[in-house]
Design an enzyme around this catalytic site. Structure first.
Site, PDB file in Angstrom:
ATOM      1  N   SER A  80     -19.578   1.255  -2.552  1.00  0.00           N
ATOM      2  CA  SER A  80     -18.714   0.218  -1.957  1.00  0.00           C
ATOM      3  C   SER A  80     -19.385  -1.142  -1.903  1.00  0.00           C
ATOM      4  O   SER A  80     -19.215  -1.905  -0.955  1.00  0.00           O
ATOM      5  CB  SER A  80     -18.277   0.600  -0.528  1.00  0.00           C
ATOM      6  OG  SER A  80     -17.668   1.844  -0.529  1.00  0.00           O
ATOM      7  N   CYS A 123       8.985   2.362  -3.701  1.00  0.00           N
ATOM      8  CA  CYS A 123       8.947   3.805  -3.949  1.00  0.00           C
ATOM      9  C   CYS A 123       9.382   4.578  -2.698  1.00  0.00           C
ATOM     10  O   CYS A 123      10.561   4.596  -2.391  1.00  0.00           O
ATOM     11  CB  CYS A 123       7.577   4.232  -4.469  1.00  0.00           C
ATOM     12  SG  CYS A 123       7.665   5.761  -5.409  1.00  0.00           S
ATOM     13  N   HIS A 153       6.670   0.585  -8.644  1.00  0.00           N
ATOM     14  CA  HIS A 153       5.640  -0.134  -7.884  1.00  0.00           C
ATOM     15  C   HIS A 153       5.332  -1.477  -8.557  1.00  0.00           C
ATOM     16  O   HIS A 153       4.369  -1.570  -9.327  1.00  0.00           O
ATOM     17  CB  HIS A 153       4.341   0.676  -7.856  1.00  0.00           C
ATOM     18  CG  HIS A 153       4.405   1.931  -7.079  1.00  0.00           C
ATOM     19  ND1 HIS A 153       3.983   2.017  -5.778  1.00  0.00           N
ATOM     20  CD2 HIS A 153       4.841   3.168  -7.417  1.00  0.00           C
ATOM     21  CE1 HIS A 153       4.150   3.262  -5.346  1.00  0.00           C
ATOM     22  NE2 HIS A 153       4.663   3.977  -6.319  1.00  0.00           N
ATOM     23  N   GLU A 179       3.824  -3.906  -7.476  1.00  0.00           N
ATOM     24  CA  GLU A 179       2.524  -4.473  -7.096  1.00  0.00           C
ATOM     25  C   GLU A 179       1.460  -4.276  -8.175  1.00  0.00           C
ATOM     26  O   GLU A 179       0.525  -5.064  -8.274  1.00  0.00           O
ATOM     27  CB  GLU A 179       2.038  -3.877  -5.764  1.00  0.00           C
ATOM     28  CG  GLU A 179       1.679  -2.392  -5.777  1.00  0.00           C
ATOM     29  CD  GLU A 179       2.859  -1.473  -5.465  1.00  0.00           C
ATOM     30  OE1 GLU A 179       4.015  -1.913  -5.646  1.00  0.00           O
ATOM     31  OE2 GLU A 179       2.636  -0.320  -5.046  1.00  0.00           O
TER      32      GLU A 179
END
Ligand code: GLN
Length: 548
Positions: free
Chosen positions: A14, A384, A512, A514
């Site tokens: 990360s 969705c 979707h 996005e």
């Protein structure tokens, strides 16, 4: 000849390796090079599609329907290219293909081993995008952290690959944590030294080190890292936290990062044009410092983990900047919403978005949210599952179908207004078997959807098994719902909305959008949703909200 850049991670995961890799991709593209990116993930799942967002964050879907790591979303947003199913591979996928070949007898008489078989398979994957796209530069990010047991075959494949490609044709960039120790008032280089030592023990000398830190990593610290890690001093770069991920490319460029990369790879140092990108980041900083905020509630269930809704959040940001407005996004836990508290919990929002999701938890809260958006005339975007919940709400409360639900959550429901797609009925395997990737959709003229897209045929990316049950189409439309998008054969409902006589802006999409939003090209439905939310906030007509 295609040049290959590998990005590895040191000390912890990360770290933002993906952002560093994507930033470099953008900078090289801005110099006129054709850049492609891929990610190798050392875990055993064949793809991340079967993992919970708690494990993995969002599952990003490519145009050609592969469920991939969320870093691919960063890559696409940064380099502004559609990637393909080849751009993400895992240990599971490598073993799956090898074992299939072993069973088919491809290795008859031989022992199938990690070296050379697994490493050869990995190397063939390193090459695949090069062969398919003839890119000038392929950037490959290696997931995980150097030192992980499961990453070792990938590092070995990298070592062999570098040797085979020859000097000057590959680069290894090690992105490593340089932690700040408060008691000592300084950043520490030792973890990075150890991590590079580990990498070198596997035969790889990194060419560049990018220092990730929440504090400045000054020249003397960088010199120390260069010295201990045997890297040129001008090849150690600082990448301390930036206000936004979109600032990272220029933060690195200002230190000469991409120039040095070109030099090391023998790429001619073409002029760099980042004007589009810089216009976006300048506008973003202005927008995000405005005191007046348009507030949007994203009603999901992984509210502790914004990465679960990464592309949704990015698409909302892109849209806010498009209109020069400060959009503040809050994740609201659908599971916590009840008839009693919903008004309070959703008070003060100018837009309500219900994103994609799986599983029963939080669905009643999502239906309640769609209800409040509809009744209170707050702009709504359903994505969705967000479409499916809006249809259930409308069916229950307007179309006279009490208790209407999706058969995903209530198989015995009296009014299953959302039901399994016929193609899905005999599917038992869970991995990679949904309706995935881009499908065409006819947009009905005169609708909000058509206003958003300005095109009659659009392509958006899907990831679902359930759809609007055609048996209820008539009841829904008789009650006022508009079907504004359909598959070209009219079989599948792709978008629904409410007429403007009922609501200022209420639209939902089975796909979707996005996934296709880019900083300088926000996804049309997100863009228009944010426009309606701004209009709601400012008490104006949405057509009076203009782009910057
Ligand atoms: N669970 C729903 C389905 O499978 C919605 C999926 C989603 O939101 N991506 O149809």
């Amino acid at each position: 000849m295609t040049k290959h850049i590998f990005v590895t991670g040191g000390v912890v995961s990360s770290l933002g390796k993906g952002i560093t890799a994507a930033s470099l991709g953008r900078l090289l593209k801005a110099r006129g090079y054709k850049v492609m990116m891929q990610k190798a993930d050392p875990y055993l799942n064949v793809d991340p599609g079967t993992m919970s967002p708690f494990q993995h964050g969002e599952v990003f879907v490519t145009e050609d329907g592969k469920e991939t790591d969320l870093d691919l979303g960063h890559y696409e947003r940064f380099i502004d290219e559609n990637l393909t199913r080849e751009s993400n591979f895992t240990t599971g996928l490598i073993y799956q293909s090898l074992i299939q070949r072993e069973r088919a007898g491809d290795f008859l008489g031989g022992t199938v081993q990690v070296i050379p078989h697994v490493t050869n398979e990995i190397k063939s994957r390193f090459l695949r995008i090069e062969e398919q796209t003839q890119a000038d530069v392929v950037i490959t990010e290696l997931g995980g952290t150097i030192g992980d047991i499961e990453g070792q075959p990938f590092v070995e494949a990298m070592r062999q690959f570098r040797k085979e490609k020859g000097a000057g044709n590959t680069l290894v960039i090690h992105v490593s944590l340089v932690p700040y120790i408060a008691a000592a008032h300084e950043v520490k280089t030792k973890p990075t030294q150890h991590s590079v030592k580990e990498l070198r023990s596997m035969g790889i000398q990194p060419d560049f080190i990018v220092c990730r830190s929440d504090h400045e990593v000054d020249a003397s610290i960088r010199a120390k890292i260069a010295h201990f890690c045997d890297v040129d001093e001008d090849c150690v770069f600082e990448n301390s936290d930036c206000p936004s991920i979109y600032d990272v490319p220029m933060h690195l460029a200002k230190q000469g990062f991409d120039e040095k990369v070109c030099q090391k790879l023998g790429l001619e140092p073409r002029e760099r044009d980042m004007s589009d990108w810089n216009d976006f980041t300048d506008a973003m900083h202005v927008a995000n410092s405005l005191p007046e905020k348009t507030r949007i509630a994203v009603v999901g269930k992984y509210t502790q983990l914004p990465d679960a809704y990464l592309s949704v959040i990015e698409a909302l940001h892109h849209s806010g900047v498009y209109y020069d407005r400060h959009v503040e996004i809050k994740l609201v836990d659908g599971e916590e919403l009840t008839e009693e508290n919903v008004d309070e919990e959703l008070a003060g929002y100018d837009g309500i978005l219900v994103p994609g999701g799986f599983g029963l938890r939080g669905t009643e809260g999502k239906i309640l949210s769609a209800n409040r958006a509809r009744v209170n005339k707050v702009p709504y975007l359903g994505v969705c599952l967000g479409l499916q919940m809006a249809v259930c709400e409308f069916a229950r409360n307007v179309a006279g179908l009490p208790g209407a639900m999706s058969s995903e959550f209530e198989p015995e429901c009296t009014y299953p207004v959302i039901d399994l797609m016929p193609d899905q009925e005999d599917v038992t395997d869970k991995g990679g078997t949904m309706r995935l990737g881009a499908y065409p959709c006819k947009v009905v003229p005169g609708t909000l959807a058509s206003e958003a897209y300005g095109e009659e045929l659009i392509y958006e990316r899907h990831r679902h098994r359930y759809e609007v049950n055609n048996a209820y189409r008539k009841q829904l439309t008789d009650a006022g719902m508009i079907i504004s998008g359909l598959s070209p054969d009219n079989r599948l409902v792709e978008m629904v909305e409410l007429p403007e006589s009922m609501h200022p802006w209420f639209v939902a999409s089975q796909a979707h959008p996005e996934f296709k939003s880019r900083p300088t090209k926000p996804a049309p439905l997100f863009r228009e949703f944010v426009r309606a939310a701004i209009a709601h906030h400012e008490g104006v007509d949405r057509h009076d909200v203009n782009p910057r």
